[in-house]
Design an enzyme around this catalytic site. Sequence first.
Site, PDB file in Angstrom:
ATOM      1  N   LYS A   4       0.857  -1.188   0.000  1.00  0.00           N
ATOM      2  CA  LYS A   4       0.000   0.000   0.000  1.00  0.00           C
ATOM      3  C   LYS A   4       0.889   1.233   0.000  1.00  0.00           C
ATOM      4  O   LYS A   4       2.072   1.184   0.368  1.00  0.00           O
ATOM      5  CB  LYS A   4      -0.955   0.026   1.202  1.00  0.00           C
ATOM      6  CG  LYS A   4      -0.278   0.004   2.583  1.00  0.00           C
ATOM      7  CD  LYS A   4       0.030   1.389   3.125  1.00  0.00           C
ATOM      8  CE  LYS A   4       0.717   1.306   4.484  1.00  0.00           C
ATOM      9  NZ  LYS A   4       1.787   2.310   4.664  1.00  0.00           N
ATOM     10  N   MET A  11      11.407  -4.462   2.934  1.00  0.00           N
ATOM     11  CA  MET A  11      11.100  -4.165   4.331  1.00  0.00           C
ATOM     12  C   MET A  11      11.619  -2.776   4.694  1.00  0.00           C
ATOM     13  O   MET A  11      12.542  -2.268   4.060  1.00  0.00           O
ATOM     14  CB  MET A  11      11.747  -5.207   5.252  1.00  0.00           C
ATOM     15  CG  MET A  11      11.081  -6.586   5.227  1.00  0.00           C
ATOM     16  SD  MET A  11      11.268  -7.447   3.638  1.00  0.00           S
ATOM     17  CE  MET A  11      13.037  -7.719   3.606  1.00  0.00           C
ATOM     18  N   GLY A  12      11.046  -2.186   5.740  1.00  0.00           N
ATOM     19  CA  GLY A  12      11.482  -0.871   6.182  1.00  0.00           C
ATOM     20  C   GLY A  12      11.280   0.187   5.132  1.00  0.00           C
ATOM     21  O   GLY A  12      12.023   1.170   5.063  1.00  0.00           O
ATOM     22  N   GLY A  21       7.917   1.413   4.316  1.00  0.00           N
ATOM     23  CA  GLY A  21       6.661   2.128   4.464  1.00  0.00           C
ATOM     24  C   GLY A  21       5.569   1.621   3.547  1.00  0.00           C
ATOM     25  O   GLY A  21       4.548   2.284   3.351  1.00  0.00           O
ATOM     26  N   GLY A  32       4.036  -1.488   3.929  1.00  0.00           N
ATOM     27  CA  GLY A  32       3.113  -2.388   4.620  1.00  0.00           C
ATOM     28  C   GLY A  32       3.219  -3.839   4.207  1.00  0.00           C
ATOM     29  O   GLY A  32       2.288  -4.618   4.431  1.00  0.00           O
ATOM     30  N   GLY A  33       4.338  -4.249   3.625  1.00  0.00           N
ATOM     31  CA  GLY A  33       4.458  -5.617   3.129  1.00  0.00           C
ATOM     32  C   GLY A  33       4.290  -6.680   4.204  1.00  0.00           C
ATOM     33  O   GLY A  33       3.574  -7.659   4.007  1.00  0.00           O
ATOM     34  N   ALA A  43       0.699  -6.892   5.225  1.00  0.00           N
ATOM     35  CA  ALA A  43      -0.088  -7.577   4.200  1.00  0.00           C
ATOM     36  C   ALA A  43       0.088  -9.088   4.304  1.00  0.00           C
ATOM     37  O   ALA A  43      -0.882  -9.852   4.211  1.00  0.00           O
ATOM     38  CB  ALA A  43       0.311  -7.086   2.819  1.00  0.00           C
ATOM     39  N   ASP A  89      -1.446  -1.519  11.039  1.00  0.00           N
ATOM     40  CA  ASP A  89      -2.050  -1.401   9.708  1.00  0.00           C
ATOM     41  C   ASP A  89      -2.385  -2.754   9.073  1.00  0.00           C
ATOM     42  O   ASP A  89      -2.810  -2.812   7.927  1.00  0.00           O
ATOM     43  CB  ASP A  89      -1.179  -0.563   8.766  1.00  0.00           C
ATOM     44  CG  ASP A  89       0.215  -1.136   8.565  1.00  0.00           C
ATOM     45  OD1 ASP A  89       0.534  -2.155   9.207  1.00  0.00           O
ATOM     46  OD2 ASP A  89       0.979  -0.567   7.768  1.00  0.00           O
TER      47      ASP A  89
END
EC number: 2.7.1.148
Length: 268
Positions: free
Chosen positions: A8, A91-92, A94, A96-97, A100, A132
């Site tokens: 996202k 990763m890291g 922002g 949202g992986g 998710a 999130d």
Amino acid sequence: MLDFPNAKINLGLYITSKRPDGFHNLQSCFYPVKWCDALEILPAAAEQFDMTGLPVPGNPETNLCLKAYKLLQKDFNLPPVHIHLHKVIPMGAGLGGGSADAAFTLKLLNKQFELNLTDDALEAYARQLGSDCAFFIRNKPVVATEKGDVFSPIDLNLSGYTCVIVYPGIHITTAEAYGNIKVEHPDCHIDMLLKQDIQVWKKVLKNDFEEALFPKYPELPQIKEKLYAAGAVYASMTGSGSAVYGLFKDEPGQLIFPDHYLLWKGLL
């Protein structure tokens, strides 16, 4: 069963106050994009979790996919499964992986074992895994408030726009991002800003983390400038960084970045 957890982006992000529980209240619009991991869950004789793709730091036993499985396993006495995650979303960043991946684990287990959990029930489980995570249950554009886990629907359709996401390989932890953040209530609610024409978002819609992180990481404002130079109608860092995205009405101009940067381009 196989599915593809997606990332996202944040359209605007405002940190509005510090909470008594140590978290922060925020306002943001979460918008799904099609940059995806791959997640497979199969029946197994014994519980197993493994990963391929991008390396994920930390102990695999603390991965959110495994935590999501254990959350449902405790309540529904699920049999053992083999979870395989192929990591593509950095990763890291922002994006949202990880959230998710956790949410899609819940959804896959719900289908595989016919638990008949509603979206509301799945969101309640997801909120136990991260602020999130719950967004990815319904996976539709929302205005997120409080810790980023209270959602309001928003009539926002960016279909047809091309999104380019650039990740410069800088892993920014949540603690680092919030360490220098200034708490400042926006002049008007974010949903009012988003109702304005996308052509003026550049002037009115901002991510509060940029002010805290751009001076420390000059690569980030440079990426943003390059996206605007290539024709983006709006560009911003997403979440607490370090990925920066641009939205394009037409095909982007030439974009040249260092080889170690990760780039994704796709239609919204």
